[in-house]
Design an enzyme around this catalytic site. Structure first.
Site, short mmCIF file in Angstrom:
data_model
loop_
_atom_site.label_atom_id
_atom_site.label_comp_id
_atom_site.label_asym_id
_atom_site.label_seq_id
_atom_site.Cartn_x
_atom_site.Cartn_y
_atom_site.Cartn_z
N ASP A 306 2.12 1.34 -1.75
CA ASP A 306 1.90 1.81 -3.11
C ASP A 306 2.87 2.91 -3.50
O ASP A 306 3.15 3.81 -2.70
CB ASP A 306 0.46 2.35 -3.16
N GLU A 376 5.85 -1.41 -3.69
CA GLU A 376 5.61 -1.35 -5.14
C GLU A 376 6.41 -0.21 -5.73
O GLU A 376 6.27 0.95 -5.31
CB GLU A 376 4.12 -1.10 -5.42
C1 GLC Z 1 -0.01 2.30 -8.01
C2 GLC Z 1 -1.24 1.50 -8.25
C3 GLC Z 1 -2.04 2.12 -9.33
C4 GLC Z 1 -2.41 3.50 -8.91
C5 GLC Z 1 -1.19 4.31 -8.55
C6 GLC Z 1 -1.53 5.58 -7.86
O1 GLC Z 1 0.85 2.28 -9.09
O2 GLC Z 1 -0.91 0.19 -8.53
O3 GLC Z 1 -3.18 1.38 -9.61
O4 GLC Z 1 -3.09 4.14 -9.94
O5 GLC Z 1 -0.35 3.60 -7.66
O6 GLC Z 1 -1.98 5.34 -6.56
#
Ligand code: GLC
Ligand code: MG
Length: 684
Positions: A306, A376
């Site tokens: 993440d 991500e």
């Molecule tokens: C990522 C997740 C999101 C979350 C953020 C903070 O972007 O997809 O849902 O709020 O990280 O952890």
């Protein structure tokens, strides 16, 4: 001199010199010693007589050595023997050469993460087994057959660690525990065992950038524990105006919060309840590595990491440049107001991810146990930053970074725009890497809502026929749409400031059936978010029994994708893109069946003329249309008619390939050919 030639000389000697005597003949030799002739002469005579007798006898295995040698040195034995010897040598060499050639020419086996789509489960919303209104691990376990029905073998589950749920699990209080809302560690282990039992892979969400402010580390850090004091990013600040610099949180406003206990400010790039870890501290990096080991040892098959670009911040903590230099600094409150030169993609980030990857590799060696990593990171305007997560040809990083560009499709839906977005990835991806496509997730509106319901099937068709790994967010396989949320219903912290930023609409309960709460929760009337009112007509149960449903088409296309080599390993070539239609070919050298995809993303019915494409046959038969009535329909290639939102998969047979004549329009991740006669693939 070799033993053989020794023997031959010995043999010749024996024949020339019949007095030759073996050690075991010594007894008889001694009795002859009393005669008038010399011992040597007598032995020679008797030996000659013996050999003469033996020479009359046909060879057999029990003969004395020298007699056998006498026979075996004759041409009729020696020649075939030598021929056979050299034949064996040659065959062995040929076999080794063929084996090496096959190994060198074979395309590498595909990883499980390349073959199957990745399905994202948002655990709060998937299936509630205990009736508290929130989905849970037991619920997911009950629904595993859904994945098998869809031919999906990899499931990414959004966080289910112990969490105060300020950001619904992305604020982790204990990375080694399961939140009671979702179950307990036993439930997790049962789920994983059952998934493996059914041949499914489990991908965990992993959050290396931040923890919850309830995490033990944060409490120890704010109380100044010597070991933990640098586990987070702290700096002195003015309690009355706690903004040591102009950095802003992704959720809006300053990314600094004053802590009364430590009397300093801590950094949070997301909510104030999500303090950023200080990954410049080697002890913190080691903690992360220990967590990676913890879950890999439990047997998880991979991680979705993440918010990775936020992992490091510049140590100097200087202000970031404003996008609009004239904007009064007090109005700088959103992430779009600043260039994130000091809070994202800092030097050292990729080294750290490569270290994590290397740890995962140590768990990937046993056959079938490859551990997968997807990162991500939203870097819209800077695609080359995204591509860095692929690593280099020599150093691996993630298997792929998520490709979010198709999430922009609705903004300008047209064939041309679809091609632009697809090509944006294909033309920027490093050579030899593996593409992937995301059309929905828990942070973005459902594509059925943003693009419009009529495009859902077409978008799923594109997702499943492009080269690379598709990702499907739960509910997209049945065409679920966003729910409407009023300010009072908002659950998502991102929506608390501004309802239009709420991510609740795309997180509504999964629609399983026409029963109470769409079958999400059969035990009570509670659901943490409202069920979409269309669930009576849009649900898994109904669509399973309808061959023309979004679900049936998804599962058909996914089956086709996994059984037909051109989709998995073949060429991908653009054929046409205009205001309405995006069309491309999937083909593989030597493979007779090729596929033409024609998708109408436009606003009107259109007739596409592909008569200029000589490699296509005159008549094209539809294998599958998103409009069932057009299945099996035959089009002249000059007149392919599609309605808005209609997609066609056309299968045709030919050995004439499109890609050799149009190299600039084609991509392939590794060039493969197919030898039809023996059914093998090779690199060509
Ligand atoms: C990522 C997740 C999101 C979350 C953020 C903070 O972007 O997809 O849902 O709020 O990280 O952890
Ligand atoms: Mg950070």
């Amino acid at each position: 001199m070799s033993i053989n030639s020794d023997r031959r000389i010995e043999m010749e000697e024996t024949i020339r010199n019949p007095g030759y005597k073996d050690a075991d003949d010594s007894g008889s030799g001694r009795s002859a010693a009393s005669s008038s002739r010399s011992d040597t002469e007598e032995r020679r005579d008797s030996r000659a007589v013996k050999l003469d007798q033996y020479a009359q006898i046909k060879p057999y295995a029990g003969m004395p050595k020298e007699v056998l040698l006498l026979h075996s040195s004759k041409a009729r034995y020696r020649v075939p023997r030598e021929i056979l010897f050299w034949l064996i040598v040659c065959c062995t060499l040929a076999l080794v050469a063929v084996t090496i050639t096959i190994i060198v020419l074979s395309p590498p086996c595909m990883g499980w993460w390349q073959i199957t789509p990745v399905y994202q489960v948002y655990p709060r919303s998937f299936k509630d087994s205990d009736g508290d209104g929130v989905g849970d691990l037991k619920g997911i376990k009950e629904k595993l057959d859904h994945f098998l029905n869809l031919n999906i073998k990899a499931v990414w589950i959004s966080p289910f660690y112990r969490s105060p749920m300020k950001d619904f699990g992305y604020d982790v209080e204990d990375f080694r525990d399961i939140d009671p809302l979702f179950g307990n560690m036993q439930d997790f282990e049962d789920l994983l065992a059952e998934m493996h039992n059914k041949g499914l892979k489990l991908i965990m969400d992993f959050i290396p950038n931040h923890t919850s402010d309830r995490h033990r580390w944060f409490n120890l850090s704010r109380t100044g524990d010597p070991h933990y004091k640098d586990y987070y990013v702290w700096t002195d600040c003015n309690p009355a105006n706690p903004k040591p610099n102009n950095w802003v949180s992704i959720f809006g406003n300053s990314s600094w919060t004053y802590d009364k206990v430590r009397k300093q400010c801590y950094l949070h790039q997301f909510l104030s309840e999500q303090p950023d870890l200080n990954l410049r501290n080697p002890d913190v990096v080691q903690e992360i590595i220990d967590l990676i080991h913890f879950w890999l040892e439990k047997g998880v098959d991979g991680f979705r990491m993440d918010a990775v670009k936020h992992m490091l911040e510049a140590a100097h903590l200087r202000d970031e440049p404003q996008v609009d230099p004239d904007m009064p600094p007090e109005l700088v409150t959103t992430e779009w107001d600043l260039y994130h030169d000091y809070t994202t993609s800092q030097v050292g980030l990729h080294d750290m991810l490569r270290k994590f990857r290397a740890e995962m590799d140590t768990y990937s060696r046993e056959p079938g146990r490859y551990r997968f990593l997807v990162t991500e990171s939203y870097d819209y305007q800077e695609v080359e930053k995204t591509m860095m997560y692929y690593g280099t040809p020599l150093v691996k990083e993630s298997d792929f970074p998520f490709n979010f560009y198709l999430l922009d499709l609705p903004q300008n839906a047209s064939g041309w725009w679809a091609k632009q977005l697809v090509d944006f990835w294909m033309s920027n991806m490093p050579k030899g890497k593996w593409p992937n496509w995301v059309v929905g997730n828990h942070d973005r509106p459902r594509i059925g809502s943003s693009a419009g319901q009529i495009y859902v099937r077409a978008i799923n068709m594109m997702l499943l026929t492009l080269p690379g790994t598709p990702t499907t967010y739960y509910g997209e396989e049945i065409g679920m749409e966003n729910i409407n949320i009023t300010q009072s219903q908002v659950q998502d912290p991102a929506g608390k400031y501004n309802v239009s930023l709420s991510r609740d609409p795309e997180r509504s309960p999964m629609q399983w059936s026409s029963e109470m709460n769409a079958g999400f929760n059969a035990k009570s009337n509670l659901t943490w978010l409202p069920v979409h009112p269309d669930y009576q007509s849009v649900n898994v149960e109904l669509q399973m029994n309808d061959e023309g449903s979004v679900l049936s088409q998804y599962s058909f296309l996914n089956g086709l994708r996994q059984s037909e080599l051109p989709f998995l390993r073949g060429w991908f070539c653009y054929v046409l893109a205009d205001n309405n239609v995006f069309s491309y070919i999937r083909e593989l050298d030597g493979h007779k069946e090729a596929y033409l995809i024609v998708i109408n993303f436009g606003k009107g019915s259109t007739t596409t003329d592909l008569s200029a494409i000589q490699e296509l046959p005159e008549q094209l038969q539809v294998l599958m249309s998103t409009n069932r009535a057009n299945d099996n329909k035959v089009f002249q290639k000059s007149q392919i008619v599609t309605e808005p939102g209609e997609g066609l998969v056309i299968r045709y047979s030919t050995y004439t390939r499109f890609h050799p004549n149009h190299p600039a329009e084609c991509y392939v991740s590794e060039k493969a050919c197919y030898l039809e006669t023996v059914g093998i693939l090779y690199k060509c």
